[in-house]
Design an enzyme around this catalytic site. Structure first.
Site, mmCIF file in Angstrom:
data_model
loop_
_atom_site.group_PDB
_atom_site.id
_atom_site.type_symbol
_atom_site.label_atom_id
_atom_site.label_comp_id
_atom_site.label_asym_id
_atom_site.label_seq_id
_atom_site.Cartn_x
_atom_site.Cartn_y
_atom_site.Cartn_z
ATOM 1 N N HIS A 1 61.865 41.759 72.166
ATOM 2 C CA HIS A 1 61.542 40.417 72.657
ATOM 3 C C HIS A 1 62.517 40.133 73.788
ATOM 4 C CE1 HIS A 1 61.008 36.108 73.046
ATOM 5 N NE2 HIS A 1 62.309 35.980 72.922
ATOM 6 N N CYS B 1 55.722 38.200 75.132
ATOM 7 C CA CYS B 1 56.946 37.609 75.673
ATOM 8 C C CYS B 1 57.518 38.437 76.821
ATOM 9 C CB CYS B 1 57.977 37.462 74.559
ATOM 10 S SG CYS B 1 58.294 39.005 73.653
#
Length: 465
Positions: free
Chosen positions: A42, A115
């Site tokens: 992420h 993301c």
């Protein structure tokens, strides 16, 4: 957007591992050596003292608020450039991308629009930088999908986001909305996800501590993969798949699953990790009449296995997941009937929480400390909730081990998640109606004030003294 060169802002890329090191250690078993991945990445953009990221919409908050609310901390922060774009201009750009559907509440897709894709587009298009997200991160989803087990893993990975709150981008106004900060305990782990148990939230003067709940490992998306790896017969396969679809179990079904998983763990070392992943869900199922014996037998079996020094570090982490769930969901009878067994577990968890061991910064060691700390926290919450009618003058051996062990570990612990959980464990003892006075008095007598640093959770715990 402004192109003035006189006022530029540093832009960093924060890189996280959502698996907390477990991907590196377990992905080879699930994906095969050719498709194994080191991390489940992420990323977020850090500028102007805020962290910008994409989950269910584009969101932003201070980096500390984001990290404490998700129980996750970066493995690396990389300077990717300097931008002349102003904060207002970039946030307007974010709102526009939410409004046009590029990165809206409904457009998140782990494999195609995640993301990391947002960080790449935001850095180059929103901030005008030449550098963005490393290619190995952008290429990871395709690497996973191309593996033989990739499609089975897809449901689990699709649910892997850092936040499940609605977007805090208000497309109808130019004023930045404030982020919705989640409870500061739910550390997401895609391999052994720990989430809070749904219990009432107490009100008081310690808001971070008051939001704490039992840490439970509840992710079910990995069940299909585990069943494939375990190769059970048709009857057991059907029962194991039920772990992800139903909470309604007959005593016969639960007993059968308990016996099967114990047998696999005892006889087939290669299948232990998959069996333990299933076991952590089995112990969450409510114990039906006549199933209490199987439940106690299974949890004691895992306890003995954990203490036997025969498990790999990865499986040791999973064993803590099983026992944390057991402590958090329905306490095994042996916890109360045989204090020595519980004491041995607490002592072992404190040993596994010690970062002075060899190679303490490896992902697998950090993951083990985090899981052991989760077990310690749940245990602290359990003992702190008992005997609420009167104060005790002295702590029991178990309670003293938790208190002193946490104080000692906090002097040297460097991992943020482990540290937060140890503070939370202390907070449960200090807040306890029966144990609080004795726990606080002993801490003062030991003079261990230096373990309470400047982080908000530490300040809250210290404020109880």
């Amino acid at each position: 957007m402004s192109t003035e060169a006189t006022a530029t802002t540093e832009v960093h890329l924060a890189i996280y591992d959502l698996s907390r090191g477990m991907a590196r250690n377990l992905s080879t078993q699930f994906l095969g050596p050719q498709h194994a991945v080191d991390i489940i990445p992420h990323t977020g953009i850090i500028a102007w003292g805020k962290e910008y990221y994409f989950g269910q919409g584009i969101e932003w908050s201070s980096p500390y608020e984001f990290r404490i609310s998700r129980g996750i901390h970066p493995i690396e922060e990389v300077l990717i450039g300097h931008t002349s774009v102003s904060q207002q201009e970039f946030e307007d750009w974010c709102r526009a991308r939410a409004a046009d559907g590029s990165f809206s509440f409904t457009s998140y897709d782990f494999f195609r629009n995640n993301c990391n894709n947002f960080s790449e587009v935001a850095s180059k298009n929103g901030l005008g930088l030449t550098s963005g997200v490393p290619s190995y991160i952008l290429e990871m989803p395709e690497k996973v999908l191309s593996s033989p087990m990739g499609q089975l893993l897809r449901p689990m990975l699709d649910n892997m986001q850092v936040g499940h709150a609605p977007t805090n981008i208000n497309t109808s106004t130019a004023v930045s909305a404030q982020p919705n900060i989640a409870s500061p305990v739910a550390p997401p782990n895609p391999w052994a996800s720990i989430t809070p148990k749904d219990t009432a939230v107490e009100q008081g003067g310690t808001p971070l501590l008051d939001k704490q709940q039992m840490l439970l490992s509840t992710d079910t998306n990995i069940v299909a993969v585990c069943v494939e790896k375990l190769h059970p017969n048709d009857e057991q396969s059907e029962l194991l798949r039920k772990l992800s679809t139903s909470d309604s179990w007959s005593p016969k079904e639960l007993s059968s699953v308990h016996c099967y998983l114990r047998s696999v763990i005892a006889t087939d070392e290669k299948k232990r990790s998959h069996a333990l992943m299933c076991f952590r869900l089995v112990v969450l199922k409510k114990s039906m009449p006549n199933c209490g014996v199987e439940y106690d037998t299974s949890t004691d079996f895992v306890r003995n296995l954990l203490l036997s020094d025969t498990l790999s570090l990865e499986n040791l982490s999973l064993a803590y997941c099983v026992l944390s769930n057991a402590i958090g969901a329905q306490t095994p009878k042996w916890v109360d009937s045989d204090k020595d067994k519980f004491q041995q577990l607490i002592d072992r968890a404190m040993v596994d929480c010690d970062n002075s061991k060899e190679c303490p910064s490896t992902h697998v060691q950090i993951s083990l400390r985090q899981m052991a700390a989760a077990f310690i926290y749940n245990s602290s919450r359990l003992v702190g909730s008992k005997n609420t009618k009167q104060h005790v003058d002295e702590l029991s051996e178990v309670e003293m081990s938790i208190l002193i062990g946490c104080l000692e570990r906090l002097q040297t612990e460097t991992d943020e998640v482990t540290t937060d959980r140890l503070y939370m464990a202390l907070g449960e003892l200090f807040k306890s109606k029966s144990l609080g006075q004795a726990a606080i008095s002993l801490t003062k007598d030991l003079g261990m004030y230096e373990v309470f640093d400047e982080r908000p959770i530490a300040k809250e715990v210290a404020s109880l003294m």
